[in-house]
Write an enzyme that holds these catalytic residues in place. Sequence first.
Site, PDB file in Angstrom:
ATOM      1  N   TYR A   1      -2.821 -10.147  15.862  1.00  0.00           N
ATOM      2  CA  TYR A   1      -2.622  -9.063  14.903  1.00  0.00           C
ATOM      3  C   TYR A   1      -3.727  -8.025  15.050  1.00  0.00           C
ATOM      4  CZ  TYR A   1      -3.244  -6.640  10.428  1.00  0.00           C
ATOM      5  OH  TYR A   1      -3.448  -5.689   9.462  1.00  0.00           O
TER       6      TYR A   1
ATOM      7  N   ILE B   1       0.830  -1.199   0.000  1.00  0.00           N
ATOM      8  CA  ILE B   1       0.000   0.000   0.000  1.00  0.00           C
ATOM      9  C   ILE B   1       0.865   1.251   0.000  1.00  0.00           C
ATOM     10  CG2 ILE B   1      -1.738   1.302   1.296  1.00  0.00           C
ATOM     11  CD1 ILE B   1      -2.800  -1.440   2.304  1.00  0.00           C
TER      12      ILE B   1
END
Length: 334
Positions: free
Chosen positions: A154, A14
């Site tokens: 996470y 990204i």
Amino acid sequence: MAGKVFITGSAGFIGYHLCQQLLDAGWQVLGLDGMSDYYDVALKERRHAMLRQKQGFRAVEGLLETPGLVRGLVEEFRPDVIVHLAAQAGVRYSIEAPRSYVDANLIGTFEVLEAARACPPQHLLLASTSSVFGANTEMPYAEVHKADHQMSFYAATKKATEAMAHSYAHLYGLPTTMFRFFTVYGPWGRPDMALFKFVKAILAGEAIDIYNHGDMRRDFTYIDDLVMGIERLIAAVPGAESVGDFDSLSPVAPWRVVNIGNGAPVQLMDFVAAIEAATGIEAKKNLMPMQPGDVPATWADARLIEALTGPLPRTGIREGVQRFVEWYRGYYAV
């Protein structure tokens, strides 16, 4: 709007695309990346090499969690905007190596927040994930829904960074936007993601693992659509005014969280069918049980981002997968 922007994770999937987008729009970009070996470092190095060909880009290699590194860079560069994308990603890997998530996601984000406190930007933007919605079953996922039951470590670390950033926004008046990304895919994508793994296996004549026996849905978001959303959100600085009852704007801080997703979940087997169409090869499939930490479905409520930015493009899954396969064949000469 264009100025100076500091982007962490600039060699990531990204981050690379966002740097390209902002450089083309006239921004000066300082990128930081730790070049971790979670996946192929050569891919990250190639992304940075391509960015260095553009005027206005400078890259620094170093670990986000190194004490004082980010603060020193921010104090030197004096960015108008900070976009914090760097993180240890991956749901399943967080079961194997949780410490790396503490270091990169918690301590790393703390270093970014400290840098922003010392040298406040006009807007601080930080990446979160749709995984924070965890065990939520009400869909589409809206930013105003509670998200208290994360299913992976996470996701837990990313939810913690949202809370950390909110406290700094409240204490120090830092205008802050958190992104919740929904299954981003496209050219230059991460090798640990399903699309990359599936295409690689299918082209090699190997079987692909289909989790939960294919009964999964994901709100796949094409990379170009996502970075356009980020670029537009840069100008949507949180203040005191809400845009509606679906706005996540904090009552005590210039802080909000925003979904960036396509708003249209796709069945996993339809996703596989799109890959088969793009490659011209029928996949060999291993049907597997659900993996620990995974959720059966994600679906973004996109009302808030469109209220803040206007309508965004929504690339269809077949078109997006086709573009990825074309990139993959070209990059790996297969």
